[in-house]
Design a protein around this motif. Structure first.
Motif, PDB file in Angstrom:
ATOM      1  N   THR A 154       0.837  -1.203   0.000  1.00 28.21           N
ATOM      2  CA  THR A 154       0.000   0.000   0.000  1.00 28.21           C
ATOM      3  C   THR A 154       0.871   1.252   0.000  1.00 28.21           C
ATOM      4  O   THR A 154       0.606   2.212  -0.726  1.00 28.21           O
TER       5      THR A 154
ATOM      6  N   LEU B 144       0.728   4.091  -2.952  1.00 26.71           N
ATOM      7  CA  LEU B 144       0.358   5.494  -2.730  1.00 26.71           C
ATOM      8  C   LEU B 144       1.577   6.413  -2.708  1.00 26.71           C
ATOM      9  O   LEU B 144       1.448   7.612  -2.465  1.00 26.71           O
TER      10      LEU B 144
ATOM     11  N   LEU C  74      -6.963   1.337   3.041  1.00 26.99           N
ATOM     12  CA  LEU C  74      -6.658   0.445   1.914  1.00 26.99           C
ATOM     13  C   LEU C  74      -6.013  -0.853   2.399  1.00 26.99           C
ATOM     14  O   LEU C  74      -6.286  -1.928   1.871  1.00 26.99           O
TER      15      LEU C  74
ATOM     16  N   LEU D 142      -8.178   4.151  -7.351  1.00 29.94           N
ATOM     17  CA  LEU D 142      -8.507   2.941  -6.589  1.00 29.94           C
ATOM     18  C   LEU D 142      -9.714   2.226  -7.182  1.00 29.94           C
ATOM     19  O   LEU D 142      -9.760   0.997  -7.244  1.00 29.94           O
TER      20      LEU D 142
ATOM     21  N   GLU E 187      -8.249   0.804 -10.763  1.00 30.34           N
ATOM     22  CA  GLU E 187      -7.179  -0.203 -10.754  1.00 30.34           C
ATOM     23  C   GLU E 187      -7.406  -1.306  -9.738  1.00 30.34           C
ATOM     24  O   GLU E 187      -7.029  -2.447  -9.959  1.00 30.34           O
ATOM     25  N   LYS E 188      -7.976  -0.958  -8.588  1.00 30.70           N
ATOM     26  CA  LYS E 188      -8.120  -1.971  -7.535  1.00 30.70           C
ATOM     27  C   LYS E 188      -9.553  -2.484  -7.456  1.00 30.70           C
ATOM     28  O   LYS E 188      -9.886  -3.282  -6.588  1.00 30.70           O
TER      29      LYS E 188
ATOM     30  N   ILE F 248     -12.178  -1.186  -6.351  1.00 31.26           N
ATOM     31  CA  ILE F 248     -12.785  -0.927  -5.048  1.00 31.26           C
ATOM     32  C   ILE F 248     -14.005  -0.035  -5.222  1.00 31.26           C
ATOM     33  O   ILE F 248     -13.994   0.875  -6.047  1.00 31.26           O
TER      34      ILE F 248
END
Lengths: 255, 337
Positions: free
Chosen positions: A118, A122, A149, A180, A183-184, A186
Protein backbone atom coordinates in the motif's frame (compact mmCIF):
# COMPACT_ATOMS: atom_id res chain seq x y z
CA UNK A 1 -19.98 -7.41 -1.63
CA UNK A 2 -22.93 -5.13 -2.15
CA UNK A 3 -24.64 -2.73 0.17
CA UNK A 4 -28.41 -2.57 0.19
CA UNK A 5 -30.57 -0.35 2.30
CA UNK A 6 -34.22 -1.23 2.71
CA UNK A 7 -36.76 0.91 4.51
CA UNK A 8 -34.18 2.59 6.70
CA UNK A 9 -35.73 4.78 9.35
CA UNK A 10 -33.57 6.91 11.51
CA UNK A 11 -34.48 9.48 14.10
CA UNK A 12 -32.03 11.75 15.77
CA UNK A 13 -32.98 14.26 18.43
CA UNK A 14 -36.60 13.53 17.57
CA UNK A 15 -35.93 14.66 14.06
CA UNK A 16 -36.82 12.16 11.41
CA UNK A 17 -33.66 11.95 9.33
CA UNK A 18 -34.46 8.99 7.15
CA UNK A 19 -37.86 7.56 6.49
CA UNK A 20 -38.18 4.42 4.44
CA UNK A 21 -34.90 5.02 2.67
CA UNK A 22 -34.24 2.49 -0.05
CA UNK A 23 -30.93 2.34 -1.82
CA UNK A 24 -28.56 -0.02 -3.58
CA UNK A 25 -25.03 1.26 -4.05
CA UNK A 26 -23.48 0.43 -7.37
CA UNK A 27 -20.47 -1.82 -7.21
CA UNK A 28 -17.06 -0.80 -8.50
CA UNK A 29 -18.01 2.83 -8.76
CA UNK A 30 -17.10 6.11 -7.21
CA UNK A 31 -20.25 7.07 -5.37
CA UNK A 32 -20.62 10.59 -4.03
CA UNK A 33 -23.07 11.63 -1.36
CA UNK A 34 -24.08 15.28 -1.46
CA UNK A 35 -26.45 17.39 0.52
CA UNK A 36 -26.60 20.42 2.75
CA UNK A 37 -25.14 20.45 6.26
CA UNK A 38 -27.01 18.38 8.81
CA UNK A 39 -28.93 16.36 6.25
CA UNK A 40 -27.62 13.04 7.57
CA UNK A 41 -24.70 12.26 5.26
CA UNK A 42 -22.39 11.21 8.06
CA UNK A 43 -25.24 9.42 9.81
CA UNK A 44 -25.86 7.32 6.75
CA UNK A 45 -22.16 6.39 6.46
CA UNK A 46 -21.99 5.44 10.10
CA UNK A 47 -25.13 3.35 9.85
CA UNK A 48 -23.67 1.45 6.91
CA UNK A 49 -20.71 0.25 8.98
CA UNK A 50 -22.60 -0.22 12.22
CA UNK A 51 -21.07 2.69 14.08
CA UNK A 52 -24.65 3.70 14.80
CA UNK A 53 -27.08 1.11 15.89
CA UNK A 54 -30.11 0.70 13.71
CA UNK A 55 -32.81 -1.20 15.51
CA UNK A 56 -34.86 -2.55 12.68
CA UNK A 57 -33.45 -4.74 9.95
CA UNK A 58 -32.73 -2.38 7.14
CA UNK A 59 -29.10 -2.49 6.11
CA UNK A 60 -27.84 -5.54 4.31
CA UNK A 61 -24.35 -6.48 3.28
CA UNK A 62 -24.59 -9.19 0.67
CA UNK A 63 -28.14 -9.81 1.84
CA UNK A 64 -27.04 -10.34 5.47
CA UNK A 65 -28.54 -8.06 8.09
CA UNK A 66 -25.76 -5.85 9.41
CA UNK A 67 -26.85 -6.38 13.01
CA UNK A 68 -25.84 -10.01 12.64
CA UNK A 69 -22.31 -9.17 11.53
CA UNK A 70 -19.40 -8.94 13.96
CA UNK A 71 -17.16 -5.85 13.93
CA UNK A 72 -14.22 -7.87 12.68
CA UNK A 73 -16.21 -9.23 9.74
CA UNK A 74 -17.37 -5.77 8.74
CA UNK A 75 -13.77 -4.61 9.10
CA UNK A 76 -12.71 -7.12 6.47
CA UNK A 77 -15.36 -5.90 4.05
CA UNK A 78 -15.65 -2.17 4.51
CA UNK A 79 -13.01 0.34 5.57
CA UNK A 80 -13.89 3.73 6.97
CA UNK A 81 -12.12 7.06 6.70
CA UNK A 82 -13.40 9.41 9.32
CA UNK A 83 -13.53 13.18 8.93
CA UNK A 84 -10.02 14.23 9.73
CA UNK A 85 -10.55 16.80 12.44
CA UNK A 86 -9.83 14.07 14.96
CA UNK A 87 -6.79 13.90 17.20
CA UNK A 88 -3.98 11.60 16.26
CA UNK A 89 -1.82 9.69 18.73
CA UNK A 90 1.94 10.12 18.87
CA UNK A 91 2.80 7.16 16.67
CA UNK A 92 4.78 6.70 13.50
CA UNK A 93 3.02 6.65 10.16
CA UNK A 94 4.03 3.06 9.45
CA UNK A 95 2.71 1.89 12.81
CA UNK A 96 -0.51 3.76 12.22
CA UNK A 97 -1.06 2.07 8.86
CA UNK A 98 -0.27 -1.31 10.42
CA UNK A 99 -3.18 -0.94 12.86
CA UNK A 100 -5.43 -1.69 9.90
CA UNK A 101 -4.36 -5.32 10.19
CA UNK A 102 -6.03 -5.78 13.57
CA UNK A 103 -8.61 -8.20 12.23
CA UNK A 104 -6.03 -10.23 10.33
CA UNK A 105 -3.40 -12.71 11.51
CA UNK A 106 -0.43 -10.70 10.35
CA UNK A 107 -0.86 -7.80 12.78
CA UNK A 108 2.54 -8.33 14.37
CA UNK A 109 4.50 -9.06 11.21
CA UNK A 110 7.42 -6.69 11.12
CA UNK A 111 7.50 -6.48 7.34
CA UNK A 112 3.85 -6.62 6.56
CA UNK A 113 3.43 -7.24 2.85
CA UNK A 114 0.00 -5.67 2.52
CA UNK A 115 1.13 -2.55 4.35
CA UNK A 116 4.34 -2.26 2.34
CA UNK A 117 2.49 -2.70 -0.94
CA UNK A 118 0.00 0.00 0.00
CA UNK A 119 2.80 2.39 0.90
CA UNK A 120 4.41 1.77 -2.46
CA UNK A 121 1.12 2.13 -4.31
CA UNK A 122 0.36 5.49 -2.73
CA UNK A 123 4.00 6.60 -2.98
CA UNK A 124 4.26 7.58 0.66
CA UNK A 125 7.60 5.90 1.43
CA UNK A 126 9.03 9.18 2.60
CA UNK A 127 6.40 9.55 5.32
CA UNK A 128 6.91 6.06 6.75
CA UNK A 129 9.11 6.95 9.71
CA UNK A 130 7.62 10.34 10.48
CA UNK A 131 5.30 10.80 13.40
CA UNK A 132 1.69 11.28 12.36
CA UNK A 133 1.57 14.61 14.17
CA UNK A 134 4.32 15.92 11.87
CA UNK A 135 2.34 15.34 8.67
CA UNK A 136 0.63 18.08 6.69
CA UNK A 137 -3.11 17.89 6.06
CA UNK A 138 -2.74 16.41 2.59
CA UNK A 139 -0.12 13.90 3.70
CA UNK A 140 -2.24 12.86 6.65
CA UNK A 141 -5.31 12.27 4.48
CA UNK A 142 -3.24 10.06 2.17
CA UNK A 143 -1.90 8.11 5.13
CA UNK A 144 -5.41 7.61 6.49
CA UNK A 145 -6.52 6.33 3.09
CA UNK A 146 -3.48 4.03 3.06
CA UNK A 147 -4.64 2.64 6.40
CA UNK A 148 -8.12 2.02 5.04
CA UNK A 149 -6.66 0.45 1.91
CA UNK A 150 -4.48 -1.95 3.95
CA UNK A 151 -7.65 -3.27 5.47
CA UNK A 152 -8.01 -5.06 2.12
CA UNK A 153 -11.69 -4.38 1.74
CA UNK A 154 -13.78 -4.22 -1.39
CA UNK A 155 -15.51 -1.08 -0.17
CA UNK A 156 -14.06 2.09 1.31
CA UNK A 157 -16.29 4.70 2.88
CA UNK A 158 -14.99 8.22 3.33
CA UNK A 159 -16.45 11.16 5.20
CA UNK A 160 -15.47 14.39 3.50
CA UNK A 161 -11.93 13.42 2.61
CA UNK A 162 -11.39 16.89 1.16
CA UNK A 163 -12.28 18.91 4.21
CA UNK A 164 -9.56 21.39 5.15
CA UNK A 165 -7.36 20.57 2.18
CA UNK A 166 -5.90 23.04 -0.31
CA UNK A 167 -7.07 22.75 -3.96
CA UNK A 168 -4.03 20.75 -5.07
CA UNK A 169 -4.52 18.15 -2.36
CA UNK A 170 -8.26 18.04 -2.92
CA UNK A 171 -7.68 17.04 -6.53
CA UNK A 172 -4.90 14.67 -5.55
CA UNK A 173 -7.22 12.83 -3.16
CA UNK A 174 -10.01 12.66 -5.76
CA UNK A 175 -7.58 11.31 -8.36
CA UNK A 176 -6.39 8.75 -5.85
CA UNK A 177 -9.96 7.62 -5.21
CA UNK A 178 -10.62 7.39 -8.95
CA UNK A 179 -7.43 5.36 -9.31
CA UNK A 180 -8.51 2.94 -6.59
CA UNK A 181 -11.87 2.40 -8.26
CA UNK A 182 -10.28 1.79 -11.64
CA UNK A 183 -7.18 -0.20 -10.75
CA UNK A 184 -8.12 -1.97 -7.54
CA UNK A 185 -11.82 -2.43 -8.39
CA UNK A 186 -12.79 -0.93 -5.05
CA UNK A 187 -16.22 0.54 -4.49
CA UNK A 188 -15.96 3.99 -2.97
CA UNK A 189 -18.69 5.82 -1.15
CA UNK A 190 -17.73 9.32 -0.12
CA UNK A 191 -19.50 12.39 1.13
CA UNK A 192 -18.53 15.59 -0.64
CA UNK A 193 -19.34 19.25 -0.35
CA UNK A 194 -18.00 20.44 -3.66
CA UNK A 195 -20.54 19.76 -6.41
CA UNK A 196 -17.88 20.32 -9.05
CA UNK A 197 -15.65 17.61 -7.62
CA UNK A 198 -18.64 15.29 -7.81
CA UNK A 199 -19.27 16.29 -11.42
CA UNK A 200 -15.67 15.66 -12.38
CA UNK A 201 -15.02 12.46 -10.49
CA UNK A 202 -18.11 10.60 -9.34
CA UNK A 203 -19.81 7.88 -11.35
CA UNK A 204 -22.93 8.01 -9.22
CA UNK A 205 -24.23 10.53 -6.78
CA UNK A 206 -26.73 10.37 -3.97
CA UNK A 207 -28.52 13.58 -3.11
CA UNK A 208 -30.05 13.79 0.33
CA UNK A 209 -32.11 16.38 2.12
CA UNK A 210 -35.37 15.51 3.73
CA UNK A 211 -37.04 12.98 1.45
CA UNK A 212 -37.10 11.54 -1.05
CA UNK A 213 -33.47 10.97 -1.95
CA UNK A 214 -32.16 10.89 -5.47
CA UNK A 215 -29.54 8.36 -6.52
CA UNK A 216 -28.22 7.85 -10.01
CA UNK A 217 -25.60 8.55 -12.60
CA UNK A 218 -23.83 11.79 -11.79
CA UNK A 219 -24.58 13.73 -14.94
CA UNK A 220 -28.23 12.75 -14.93
CA UNK A 221 -28.67 13.45 -11.24
CA UNK A 222 -26.95 16.77 -10.79
CA UNK A 223 -29.35 18.90 -12.76
CA UNK A 224 -30.59 22.45 -12.47
CA UNK A 225 -33.82 21.25 -10.90
CA UNK A 226 -32.10 19.00 -8.36
CA UNK A 227 -29.61 21.67 -7.37
CA UNK A 228 -32.51 23.99 -6.70
CA UNK A 229 -34.37 21.28 -4.81
CA UNK A 230 -31.53 19.95 -2.68
CA UNK A 231 -29.30 22.99 -2.22
CA UNK A 232 -31.75 25.82 -2.80
CA UNK A 233 -29.39 27.45 -5.30
CA UNK A 234 -29.68 28.56 -8.89
CA UNK A 235 -27.16 27.08 -11.25
CA UNK A 236 -25.78 27.20 -14.70
CA UNK A 237 -23.59 24.60 -16.37
CA UNK A 238 -20.58 25.18 -18.62
CA UNK A 239 -18.02 22.75 -19.95
CA UNK A 240 -14.88 22.12 -17.92
CA UNK A 241 -12.21 22.63 -20.61
CA UNK A 242 -9.87 20.07 -19.03
CA UNK A 243 -12.20 17.18 -18.28
CA UNK A 244 -14.84 18.00 -20.90
CA UNK A 245 -17.37 17.27 -18.18
CA UNK A 246 -19.96 19.79 -17.01
CA UNK A 247 -18.91 22.46 -14.57
CA UNK A 248 -21.45 24.10 -12.33
CA UNK A 249 -21.71 27.74 -11.43
CA UNK A 250 -23.87 28.46 -8.41
CA UNK A 251 -25.84 31.55 -7.59
CA UNK A 252 -27.95 32.48 -4.63
CA UNK A 253 -31.06 34.41 -5.50
CA UNK A 254 -31.37 37.73 -3.66
CA UNK A 255 -34.59 38.30 -1.83
CA UNK B 1 17.15 6.60 12.86
CA UNK B 2 20.57 5.54 14.09
CA UNK B 3 20.37 8.10 16.80
CA UNK B 4 17.11 6.65 18.04
CA UNK B 5 18.50 3.12 18.19
CA UNK B 6 21.50 4.33 20.15
CA UNK B 7 19.31 6.26 22.50
CA UNK B 8 17.19 3.16 23.06
CA UNK B 9 20.13 0.84 23.70
CA UNK B 10 21.80 3.28 26.07
CA UNK B 11 18.50 3.52 27.87
CA UNK B 12 18.17 -0.24 28.19
CA UNK B 13 21.74 -0.84 29.35
CA UNK B 14 21.49 1.97 31.89
CA UNK B 15 18.26 0.63 33.28
CA UNK B 16 19.64 -2.91 33.65
CA UNK B 17 22.61 -1.61 35.63
CA UNK B 18 20.32 0.64 37.61
CA UNK B 19 18.03 -2.32 38.34
CA UNK B 20 20.74 -4.56 39.77
CA UNK B 21 22.16 -1.67 41.76
CA UNK B 22 18.78 -0.68 43.22
CA UNK B 23 17.82 -4.21 44.22
CA UNK B 24 21.13 -4.57 46.03
CA UNK B 25 20.68 -1.17 47.64
CA UNK B 26 17.21 -2.12 48.83
CA UNK B 27 18.46 -5.33 50.42
CA UNK B 28 21.53 -3.86 52.06
CA UNK B 29 20.37 -0.46 53.31
CA UNK B 30 18.05 0.33 56.18
CA UNK B 31 17.96 1.66 59.71
CA UNK B 32 20.22 -1.19 60.89
CA UNK B 33 23.63 -0.88 59.29
CA UNK B 34 24.89 -4.16 57.95
CA UNK B 35 28.37 -4.17 56.36
CA UNK B 36 28.65 -4.87 52.67
CA UNK B 37 30.53 -8.18 52.90
CA UNK B 38 28.12 -9.47 55.52
CA UNK B 39 25.20 -8.80 53.18
CA UNK B 40 26.98 -10.81 50.51
CA UNK B 41 27.67 -13.60 52.98
CA UNK B 42 24.05 -13.74 54.05
CA UNK B 43 22.83 -13.79 50.47
CA UNK B 44 25.28 -16.61 49.64
CA UNK B 45 24.17 -18.59 52.72
CA UNK B 46 27.67 -18.43 54.19
CA UNK B 47 28.36 -19.16 57.86
CA UNK B 48 29.69 -16.66 60.41
CA UNK B 49 27.02 -14.01 60.03
CA UNK B 50 25.19 -12.30 62.84
CA UNK B 51 21.82 -14.01 63.32
CA UNK B 52 19.91 -10.77 63.86
CA UNK B 53 21.34 -9.38 60.65
CA UNK B 54 20.40 -12.54 58.82
CA UNK B 55 16.85 -12.21 60.13
CA UNK B 56 16.61 -8.59 59.02
CA UNK B 57 17.76 -9.32 55.53
CA UNK B 58 15.92 -12.57 54.94
CA UNK B 59 12.66 -11.80 56.70
CA UNK B 60 12.33 -8.06 56.41
CA UNK B 61 14.28 -6.57 53.56
CA UNK B 62 13.89 -9.28 50.93
CA UNK B 63 10.09 -9.52 51.24
CA UNK B 64 9.95 -5.75 51.31
CA UNK B 65 12.01 -5.59 48.14
CA UNK B 66 9.79 -8.15 46.42
CA UNK B 67 6.64 -6.26 47.46
CA UNK B 68 8.04 -2.98 46.20
CA UNK B 69 8.94 -4.59 42.88
CA UNK B 70 5.47 -6.10 42.45
CA UNK B 71 3.61 -2.95 43.43
CA UNK B 72 5.94 -0.69 41.43
CA UNK B 73 5.52 -2.80 38.29
CA UNK B 74 1.76 -2.89 38.67
CA UNK B 75 1.18 0.79 39.39
CA UNK B 76 3.39 1.85 36.52
CA UNK B 77 1.61 -0.54 34.16
CA UNK B 78 -1.79 0.66 35.34
CA UNK B 79 -0.75 4.27 34.71
CA UNK B 80 0.39 3.50 31.17
CA UNK B 81 -2.86 1.67 30.44
CA UNK B 82 -5.13 4.33 31.94
CA UNK B 83 -3.38 6.92 29.79
CA UNK B 84 -4.33 4.99 26.67
CA UNK B 85 -7.79 4.03 27.88
CA UNK B 86 -8.71 7.65 28.60
CA UNK B 87 -6.49 9.07 25.84
CA UNK B 88 -5.07 11.39 28.41
CA UNK B 89 -1.44 11.88 29.42
CA UNK B 90 -2.27 13.02 32.94
CA UNK B 91 -3.94 9.93 34.26
CA UNK B 92 -2.86 7.26 36.65
CA UNK B 93 -4.68 5.29 39.38
CA UNK B 94 -4.03 7.87 42.10
CA UNK B 95 -4.99 10.96 40.13
CA UNK B 96 -8.15 9.30 38.83
CA UNK B 97 -9.32 8.67 42.39
CA UNK B 98 -9.23 4.91 41.94
CA UNK B 99 -6.58 4.47 44.61
CA UNK B 100 -8.55 6.51 47.10
CA UNK B 101 -11.61 4.40 46.37
CA UNK B 102 -9.56 1.31 47.09
CA UNK B 103 -8.17 2.91 50.24
CA UNK B 104 -11.66 3.67 51.51
CA UNK B 105 -12.56 0.03 50.97
CA UNK B 106 -9.61 -1.09 53.04
CA UNK B 107 -10.47 1.38 55.81
CA UNK B 108 -14.06 0.17 55.91
CA UNK B 109 -12.89 -3.42 56.07
CA UNK B 110 -10.47 -2.76 58.91
CA UNK B 111 -12.61 -0.35 60.93
CA UNK B 112 -15.60 -2.66 60.95
CA UNK B 113 -13.43 -5.76 61.14
CA UNK B 114 -15.21 -6.98 58.05
CA UNK B 115 -12.34 -8.99 56.70
CA UNK B 116 -12.82 -11.46 59.54
CA UNK B 117 -15.95 -12.71 57.87
CA UNK B 118 -14.50 -13.05 54.44
CA UNK B 119 -11.46 -15.13 55.22
CA UNK B 120 -8.75 -12.78 56.45
CA UNK B 121 -6.68 -11.06 53.81
CA UNK B 122 -9.19 -11.59 50.99
CA UNK B 123 -11.84 -9.56 52.77
CA UNK B 124 -9.63 -6.51 52.69
CA UNK B 125 -8.88 -6.97 49.02
CA UNK B 126 -12.51 -7.60 48.16
CA UNK B 127 -13.55 -4.31 49.76
CA UNK B 128 -10.68 -2.45 48.21
CA UNK B 129 -11.65 -3.83 44.78
CA UNK B 130 -15.34 -2.99 45.12
CA UNK B 131 -14.67 0.63 46.01
CA UNK B 132 -11.94 1.00 43.42
CA UNK B 133 -14.36 -0.32 40.83
CA UNK B 134 -16.95 2.16 41.98
CA UNK B 135 -14.63 5.11 41.39
CA UNK B 136 -13.42 3.61 38.12
CA UNK B 137 -16.96 3.46 36.81
CA UNK B 138 -17.80 6.96 37.96
CA UNK B 139 -14.74 8.19 36.10
CA UNK B 140 -15.54 6.05 33.09
CA UNK B 141 -19.07 7.37 32.76
CA UNK B 142 -17.96 10.96 33.21
CA UNK B 143 -15.10 10.63 30.78
CA UNK B 144 -17.19 8.66 28.33
CA UNK B 145 -19.39 11.65 27.67
CA UNK B 146 -16.52 14.01 27.21
CA UNK B 147 -13.80 11.87 25.81
CA UNK B 148 -11.19 14.33 24.77
CA UNK B 149 -11.44 16.73 27.63
CA UNK B 150 -8.36 16.57 29.77
CA UNK B 151 -9.84 19.01 32.22
CA UNK B 152 -13.09 17.10 32.85
CA UNK B 153 -11.19 13.92 33.57
CA UNK B 154 -8.75 15.58 35.95
CA UNK B 155 -11.46 17.42 37.81
CA UNK B 156 -13.61 14.30 38.07
CA UNK B 157 -10.66 12.43 39.54
CA UNK B 158 -10.10 15.27 41.95
CA UNK B 159 -13.74 15.27 43.03
CA UNK B 160 -13.74 11.52 43.60
CA UNK B 161 -10.51 11.87 45.55
CA UNK B 162 -12.01 14.55 47.77
CA UNK B 163 -15.17 12.60 48.35
CA UNK B 164 -13.59 9.27 49.20
CA UNK B 165 -10.89 10.90 51.30
CA UNK B 166 -13.56 12.73 53.26
CA UNK B 167 -15.45 9.48 53.94
CA UNK B 168 -12.16 7.92 54.87
CA UNK B 169 -11.33 10.69 57.35
CA UNK B 170 -14.81 10.49 58.78
CA UNK B 171 -14.41 6.78 59.50
CA UNK B 172 -11.01 7.31 61.03
CA UNK B 173 -12.23 10.22 63.11
CA UNK B 174 -14.69 7.96 64.88
CA UNK B 175 -12.17 5.14 65.20
CA UNK B 176 -9.18 6.96 66.55
CA UNK B 177 -7.71 3.84 68.11
CA UNK B 178 -6.93 2.54 64.65
CA UNK B 179 -5.75 5.86 63.32
CA UNK B 180 -1.98 5.42 63.64
CA UNK B 181 -1.80 2.14 61.72
CA UNK B 182 -4.21 3.01 58.97
CA UNK B 183 -2.87 6.50 58.34
CA UNK B 184 0.69 5.26 57.98
CA UNK B 185 -0.41 2.49 55.66
CA UNK B 186 -2.55 4.86 53.64
CA UNK B 187 0.28 7.23 52.91
CA UNK B 188 2.00 4.29 51.33
CA UNK B 189 4.47 1.97 52.96
CA UNK B 190 6.13 -1.39 52.46
CA UNK B 191 6.88 -1.85 56.17
CA UNK B 192 4.27 -4.54 56.59
CA UNK B 193 5.52 -6.76 53.78
CA UNK B 194 5.71 -10.44 54.53
CA UNK B 195 6.27 -13.65 52.61
CA UNK B 196 2.72 -14.65 53.46
CA UNK B 197 1.25 -11.54 51.81
CA UNK B 198 3.52 -11.99 48.83
CA UNK B 199 2.48 -15.60 48.47
CA UNK B 200 -1.18 -14.63 48.48
CA UNK B 201 -1.00 -11.66 46.16
CA UNK B 202 1.88 -12.12 43.72
CA UNK B 203 0.45 -14.99 41.67
CA UNK B 204 -2.76 -13.03 41.07
CA UNK B 205 -0.82 -9.88 40.25
CA UNK B 206 1.35 -11.75 37.78
CA UNK B 207 -1.70 -13.23 36.08
CA UNK B 208 -3.34 -9.79 35.83
CA UNK B 209 -0.13 -8.29 34.46
CA UNK B 210 0.06 -11.02 31.82
CA UNK B 211 -3.57 -10.44 30.83
CA UNK B 212 -2.91 -6.73 30.47
CA UNK B 213 0.27 -7.30 28.46
CA UNK B 214 -1.71 -9.56 26.14
CA UNK B 215 -4.00 -6.63 25.39
CA UNK B 216 -1.20 -4.63 23.71
CA UNK B 217 -2.79 -5.04 20.30
CA UNK B 218 -6.18 -3.76 21.44
CA UNK B 219 -4.57 -0.89 23.32
CA UNK B 220 -2.67 0.13 20.18
CA UNK B 221 -5.92 0.41 18.27
CA UNK B 222 -7.72 2.11 21.16
CA UNK B 223 -5.36 5.06 20.70
CA UNK B 224 -7.36 5.92 17.59
CA UNK B 225 -10.76 7.55 17.66
CA UNK B 226 -13.60 5.32 18.78
CA UNK B 227 -15.20 5.19 15.33
CA UNK B 228 -11.98 4.34 13.57
CA UNK B 229 -11.09 1.69 16.16
CA UNK B 230 -14.51 0.11 15.66
CA UNK B 231 -14.21 0.21 11.90
CA UNK B 232 -10.88 -1.62 12.17
CA UNK B 233 -12.69 -4.40 13.98
CA UNK B 234 -12.28 -3.76 17.71
CA UNK B 235 -15.26 -4.10 19.97
CA UNK B 236 -14.32 -0.84 21.65
CA UNK B 237 -16.80 -0.82 24.50
CA UNK B 238 -16.20 -4.43 25.50
CA UNK B 239 -12.43 -4.09 25.37
CA UNK B 240 -12.35 -0.81 27.28
CA UNK B 241 -14.52 -2.15 30.07
CA UNK B 242 -12.61 -5.42 30.32
CA UNK B 243 -9.24 -3.67 30.44
CA UNK B 244 -10.60 -1.11 32.91
CA UNK B 245 -11.78 -3.85 35.28
CA UNK B 246 -8.49 -5.76 35.17
CA UNK B 247 -6.48 -2.57 35.67
CA UNK B 248 -8.68 -1.54 38.57
CA UNK B 249 -8.32 -4.95 40.17
CA UNK B 250 -4.56 -4.71 39.92
CA UNK B 251 -4.60 -1.20 41.38
CA UNK B 252 -6.75 -2.26 44.29
CA UNK B 253 -4.40 -5.12 45.14
CA UNK B 254 -1.51 -2.64 45.16
CA UNK B 255 -3.42 -0.39 47.53
CA UNK B 256 -4.23 -3.37 49.72
CA UNK B 257 -0.53 -4.21 49.95
CA UNK B 258 1.08 -0.82 50.31
CA UNK B 259 -1.55 1.91 50.57
CA UNK B 260 -1.93 4.79 48.17
CA UNK B 261 1.29 5.49 46.38
CA UNK B 262 0.77 8.12 43.73
CA UNK B 263 2.51 9.33 40.59
CA UNK B 264 4.51 6.19 39.74
CA UNK B 265 2.04 5.50 36.97
CA UNK B 266 2.46 9.03 35.71
CA UNK B 267 6.23 9.46 35.83
CA UNK B 268 7.43 6.11 34.51
CA UNK B 269 5.26 5.64 31.39
CA UNK B 270 6.03 9.23 30.44
CA UNK B 271 9.76 8.74 30.56
CA UNK B 272 9.37 5.57 28.51
CA UNK B 273 7.17 7.34 25.94
CA UNK B 274 9.68 10.17 25.63
CA UNK B 275 12.22 7.70 24.32
CA UNK B 276 10.19 4.99 22.62
CA UNK B 277 7.36 5.22 20.09
CA UNK B 278 3.90 4.55 21.41
CA UNK B 279 3.61 0.83 20.81
CA UNK B 280 2.22 -1.01 23.78
CA UNK B 281 4.29 -4.08 23.12
CA UNK B 282 7.31 -1.93 23.91
CA UNK B 283 5.88 0.65 26.31
CA UNK B 284 4.19 -1.75 28.72
CA UNK B 285 7.13 -4.09 29.52
CA UNK B 286 9.48 -1.13 29.89
CA UNK B 287 7.02 0.60 32.20
CA UNK B 288 6.84 -2.54 34.29
CA UNK B 289 10.58 -2.74 34.66
CA UNK B 290 11.25 0.92 35.33
CA UNK B 291 8.25 1.16 37.64
CA UNK B 292 9.80 -1.54 39.81
CA UNK B 293 13.19 0.19 39.92
CA UNK B 294 11.73 3.60 40.66
CA UNK B 295 9.53 2.29 43.47
CA UNK B 296 12.44 0.41 45.04
CA UNK B 297 14.55 3.53 44.81
CA UNK B 298 11.86 5.64 46.48
CA UNK B 299 11.47 3.01 49.18
CA UNK B 300 15.20 3.15 49.92
CA UNK B 301 14.99 6.93 50.21
CA UNK B 302 11.97 6.54 52.51
CA UNK B 303 14.06 4.33 54.78
CA UNK B 304 17.24 6.38 54.75
CA UNK B 305 16.20 10.04 54.49
CA UNK B 306 15.77 10.56 58.22
CA UNK B 307 17.76 8.37 60.60
CA UNK B 308 15.71 5.98 62.71
CA UNK B 309 12.42 7.15 61.21
CA UNK B 310 10.64 5.82 58.20
CA UNK B 311 8.80 8.19 55.92
CA UNK B 312 5.79 6.85 54.00
CA UNK B 313 6.89 6.15 50.43
CA UNK B 314 3.79 7.93 49.12
CA UNK B 315 5.31 11.20 50.31
CA UNK B 316 8.53 10.53 48.43
CA UNK B 317 6.77 9.64 45.17
CA UNK B 318 4.55 12.72 45.50
CA UNK B 319 7.61 14.91 45.97
CA UNK B 320 8.94 13.63 42.66
CA UNK B 321 5.52 13.33 41.05
CA UNK B 322 3.87 16.67 41.65
CA UNK B 323 6.53 18.74 39.85
CA UNK B 324 6.52 16.13 37.10
CA UNK B 325 2.75 16.49 36.85
CA UNK B 326 3.12 20.23 36.28
CA UNK B 327 5.76 19.58 33.64
CA UNK B 328 3.47 17.18 31.76
CA UNK B 329 0.54 19.55 32.13
CA UNK B 330 2.53 22.36 30.54
CA UNK B 331 3.56 20.12 27.70
CA UNK B 332 0.10 18.67 27.27
CA UNK B 333 -1.59 22.03 27.01
CA UNK B 334 -0.05 22.52 23.60
CA UNK B 335 -1.36 19.36 21.97
CA UNK B 336 -4.11 17.88 24.11
CA UNK B 337 -6.58 20.47 25.25
Amino acid sequence: MKIEIENLNFNYNEKNIFENLNLKFKKGNLNGILGPNGCGKTTLLKAIIKLLKINNQSIYHDSVDINKLDNSIIAKNIAYVEQSSIQMPKIKTIDYIKLSRYSYDDFYHINNKVVNDTIKLLKIDKLKDKYISELSGGELQKVIIARALSQETKIIILDEPNANLDPLHQLEIMNLLKFLVKEKKITIITTLHDINLALSYCDQVLLIKDKPITYGETLKTITKENVKKYFNLNSSFIENPFTKRPYIILHQEKN
Amino acid sequence: MNFRINKASIFIITSIILGVFTIFLSISKGSVKIPFNEVINILLHNENVQNSHKFIIINLRIPRTISAIMVGMSLSLCGAIFQTLFKNPLTEPYLLGISSGAALGVTIASVFNLFVFVNGIWGTFAFSFIFALLSAFIIFTLAGKNKSSLLILLLSGLAINFFFSALNSLLLYFNRDKLQNIIFWQMGSFTLSSYEKILYTSPIMIILIIILLSKSKELDVLLLSEDTAKSIGVNVKKQRIFILIITTLLTSICVGIAGTIGFIGLIIPHIVKLIFPLKHRIILPLSLYLGAIFTLFCDVIARLLITNTEIPIGIITALFGAPFFIYVLKKAKANIL
